[in-house]
Design an enzyme around this catalytic site. Structure first.
Site, short mmCIF file in Angstrom:
data_model
loop_
_atom_site.label_atom_id
_atom_site.label_comp_id
_atom_site.label_asym_id
_atom_site.label_seq_id
_atom_site.Cartn_x
_atom_site.Cartn_y
_atom_site.Cartn_z
N ARG A 1 -5.34 -1.98 8.44
CA ARG A 1 -6.03 -3.59 8.27
C ARG A 1 -5.01 -4.49 9.76
NH1 ARG A 1 -3.21 -5.71 2.92
NH2 ARG A 1 -1.54 -4.76 4.41
N ASP B 1 5.45 -5.03 6.07
CA ASP B 1 5.94 -5.75 7.01
C ASP B 1 6.21 -7.34 5.89
OD1 ASP B 1 3.11 -6.14 7.30
OD2 ASP B 1 3.36 -6.86 8.98
N ASP C 1 -0.39 2.09 8.56
CA ASP C 1 -1.36 1.77 9.91
C ASP C 1 -0.44 1.34 10.94
OD1 ASP C 1 -3.22 0.77 8.23
OD2 ASP C 1 -2.32 -1.19 7.74
N THR D 1 3.77 3.00 5.75
CA THR D 1 2.81 2.24 5.56
C THR D 1 1.67 3.38 6.50
OG1 THR D 1 0.76 0.54 6.98
CG2 THR D 1 3.22 0.24 7.53
N ARG E 1 1.33 -4.92 -5.73
CA ARG E 1 1.47 -6.71 -5.07
C ARG E 1 1.68 -7.51 -6.17
NH1 ARG E 1 -3.30 -3.62 -1.55
NH2 ARG E 1 -1.94 -2.83 0.26
N GLY F 1 0.75 -1.45 0.26
CA GLY F 1 -0.44 -0.22 -0.31
C GLY F 1 1.10 1.13 -0.02
N ASP G 1 1.84 -0.43 11.47
CA ASP G 1 1.81 -1.96 12.33
C ASP G 1 3.23 -2.65 12.34
OD1 ASP G 1 1.46 -2.35 10.03
OD2 ASP G 1 0.23 -3.70 9.70
P1 ADP Z 1 2.74 -4.39 2.54
O1 ADP Z 1 4.07 -4.38 2.45
O2 ADP Z 1 2.07 -3.43 2.83
O3 ADP Z 1 2.57 -4.87 4.19
P2 ADP Z 1 1.89 -6.68 1.30
O4 ADP Z 1 1.01 -7.80 2.02
O5 ADP Z 1 0.35 -6.46 0.56
O6 ADP Z 1 1.90 -4.72 1.60
O7 ADP Z 1 2.73 -7.05 0.74
C1 ADP Z 1 3.30 -6.82 -0.16
C2 ADP Z 1 3.53 -7.60 -1.37
O8 ADP Z 1 4.79 -7.68 -0.46
C3 ADP Z 1 2.69 -8.71 -1.27
O9 ADP Z 1 2.01 -8.42 -2.93
C4 ADP Z 1 4.31 -9.44 -2.30
O10 ADP Z 1 4.06 -8.84 -3.61
C5 ADP Z 1 5.66 -9.33 -1.09
N1 ADP Z 1 5.15 -10.87 -0.21
C6 ADP Z 1 4.71 -10.33 0.93
N2 ADP Z 1 4.70 -11.17 2.02
C7 ADP Z 1 5.19 -12.08 1.22
C8 ADP Z 1 5.95 -12.87 1.39
N3 ADP Z 1 5.09 -13.75 2.88
N4 ADP Z 1 6.89 -13.80 0.37
C9 ADP Z 1 7.92 -13.07 -0.28
N5 ADP Z 1 6.61 -12.13 -0.32
C10 ADP Z 1 5.97 -11.84 0.03
O1 F6P Z 2 -2.33 -1.39 4.84
C1 F6P Z 2 -2.21 0.00 4.69
C2 F6P Z 2 -3.25 0.19 3.96
O2 F6P Z 2 -4.05 1.09 3.58
C3 F6P Z 2 -4.88 -0.51 5.28
O3 F6P Z 2 -5.06 0.69 6.02
C4 F6P Z 2 -6.07 -0.85 4.17
O4 F6P Z 2 -6.65 -2.06 4.84
C5 F6P Z 2 -5.08 -1.49 2.88
O5 F6P Z 2 -4.21 -0.80 2.80
C6 F6P Z 2 -6.14 -1.15 1.96
O6 F6P Z 2 -4.67 -1.70 0.45
P1 F6P Z 2 -6.25 -1.61 -0.93
O7 F6P Z 2 -6.85 -0.91 -1.02
O8 F6P Z 2 -4.85 -1.19 -1.66
O9 F6P Z 2 -5.92 -3.14 -0.88
#
Ligand code: ADP
Ligand code: F6P
Length: 322
Positions: A174, A106, A130, A128, A75, A14, A132
Site C-alpha cells: 500500500r 503503523d 509491507d 505487516t 479495522r 492487515g 513500511d
Molecule cells: P495497519 O495497522 O495494518 O497499518 P490500518 O491502517 O488499517 O492497519 O489501522 C488499523 C486500525 O488501527 C484502524 O482500523 C483503527 O482502528 C486504528 N487506527 C488507525 N489509525 C488510527 C488513528 N489515527 N487513531 C486511532 N486509531 C487508528
Molecule cells: O498493509 C498490508 C496490505 O496487504 C497492503 O499491501 C494492501 O494494500 C492492503 O493491506 C490490503 O488490505 P485489505 O485487502 O485487507 O483491505
C-alpha cells in the site's frame, strides 16, 4: 520492576504471517514471568465489545507455524474517535489490564498511541507484509510475503518461457514498493515498477524490445499495486509493442501461508521483547529489529513518514536487468 500482573494482546489491521508466533511468544513469556495474559479478539473492534479472554499455555499450542491470526483482526473506524478511544480505555481498566501489546502496522500503532493518551501502557510489535514502518529494519510477515511472490513468479516463468510471453505481475504494497523491489530482484525481473520512483512506459517497452532482440524468450515485470494497475501496464505494453502480454494479480495469497523461519524467529523474539519492556516499566515503544538486535523505540519517533526505500537495492535491480 513494576507491579504489573495482567497484560493483554491483540492483532489489528492487515494480517501478516508470523502474527500467531508473536501472540504465542507474548502469552508464553508473560506466563513464564507469572503474569496473567489476556487475548482480545478482532483487534480494536473486539476491545470495544469487551471480547477479552484469559489465555493459558495451551491456548497458543500448535500455532507457531500457522499463518493468519488466532485472535482474528479487524479495522475499526470507531477507535479513531475520542468516544471510541475512551470506551477502549474503559474496557481495559474495567478488566484491570495493566498493559496492552498491539501487533499490527503503523495505523494500529496510532490507535495504541491514542490509548496511551488515555492512560493505558502500550507496546507495539510491527507486523505487516509491507515492511513500511520507520525505525525497524523489517516487519513480521515481509520475508514470507517476498518468498510467496518469488515462488509464484517462478511458476509463472515456466509458462512464460514455454509461450515466449511477457508477464506483468502485480504485487501488494500500500503506497510502498518494498515487496516489489525485493521480490523483483530475487526473481530477476526485467523491470520493477514502484510508487517511490516515477516510471516511463517508453523505457519499460524499450528494455523489453532490447531483451527480445538479443534472444530473450520471456520477460517478467513486477508492479507494485501502489504504483500502477497491473492490467493497465499490460495493456500499455501490448498497445505500444504488440508483445504477447499476460497479467497476474497475486493479491491476498501474499498475506497467507506459514511464516518463513525468519519471520517466525523475529515474531518470537519481538513477542518476548514486548513482555520484557513491559516488565521493565516501559511504555509507548515498538519492538524494533535493528542490525539483528531487538530493542524498544518510541512510537512517537516513528510517527508520520514511512520507511524509506533502499535506493542501493533499486539501483542494483536496474544494473542486473540490463
Ligand atoms: P495497519 O495497522 O495494518 O497499518 P490500518 O491502517 O488499517 O492497519 O489501522 C488499523 C486500525 O488501527 C484502524 O482500523 C483503527 O482502528 C486504528 N487506527 C488507525 N489509525 C488510527 C488513528 N489515527 N487513531 C486511532 N486509531 C487508528
Ligand atoms: O498493509 C498490508 C496490505 O496487504 C497492503 O499491501 C494492501 O494494500 C492492503 O493491506 C490490503 O488490505 P485489505 O485487502 O485487507 O483491505
Amino acid at each position: 520492576m513494576t507491579n504489573i500482573s495482567r497484560i493483554a494482546v491483540l492483532t489489528s489491521g492487515g494480517d501478516a504471517p508470523g502474527m500467531n508466533a508473536a501472540i504465542r511468544a507474548v502469552v508464553r513469556k508473560g506466563i513464564f514471568h507469572n503474569l496473567k495474559v489476556f487475548g482480545i479478539s478482532r483487534g480494536y473492534e473486539g476491545l470495544l465489545n469487551g471480547e477479552i479472554k484469559e489465555m493459558k499455555v495451551g491456548s497458543v499450542a500448535d500455532i507457531v507455524h500457522r499463518g493468519g491470526t488466532i485472535l482474528r483482526t479487524a479495522r475499526c473506524v470507531e477507535l479513531k474517535t475520542p468516544e471510541g478511544q475512551r470506551l477502549a480505555a474503559r474496557q481495559l481498566k474495567t478488566n484491570k489490564i495493566d498493559a496492552l501489546v498491539v501487533i499490527g502496522g503503523d495505523g494500529s500503532f496510532r490507535g495504541a498511541q491514542a490509548l496511551a493518551a488515555q492512560g493505558i501502557r502500550v507496546i507495539g510489535i510491527p507486523a505487516t507484509i509491507d515492511n513500511d514502518i520507520l525505525g525497524t529494519d523489517t516487519t513480521i510477515g515481509f520475508d514470507t510475503a517476498v518468498n510467496t511472490v518469488v515462488e509464484a513468479v517462478s511458476k509463472i516463468r515456466d509458462t512464460a518461457t514455454s509461450h515466449e510471453r511477457t508477464f506483468v505481475i502485480e504485487v501488494m504494497g500500500r503506497g510502498c514498493g518494498n515487496i516489489a523491489l525485493q521480490a523483483g530482484i530475487a526473481c530477476g525481473a526485467e523491470s520493477i515498477v514502484i510508487p517511490e520512483i516515477t516510471f516511463e512506459m517508453e523505457e519499460i517497452v524499450a528494455k523489453l524490445k532490447r531483451g527480445y532482440q538479443r534472444g530473450k524468450n520471456h520477460s517478467i515485470i513486477i508492479v507494485s499495486e501502489g504504483a500502477a494497475n497491473g492490467y493497465q501496464i499490460g495493456r500499455d505494453i501490448y498497445n505500444s509493442s504488440g508483445l504477447d502480454t499476460k497479467v497476474t494479480i497475486l493479491g491476498h495469497i501474499q498475506r497467507g501461508g506459514s511464516p518463513s523461519a525468519i519471520d517466525t524467529l523475529m515474531a518470537s523474539a519481538m513477542g518476548g521483547k514486548a513482555v520484557e519492556l513491559i516488565l521493565a516499566g516501559e511504555n509507548e515503544l515498538m519492538t524494533a529489529c535493528i542490525n539483528q538486535k531487538f530493542k524498544g523505540v518510541p512510537l512517537e519517533a516513528i510517527e508520520g513518514p514511512k520507511r524509506r526505500l533502499n535506493m542501493e537495492l533499486y539501483e542494483l535491480a536496474g544494473q542486473l536487468s540490463i
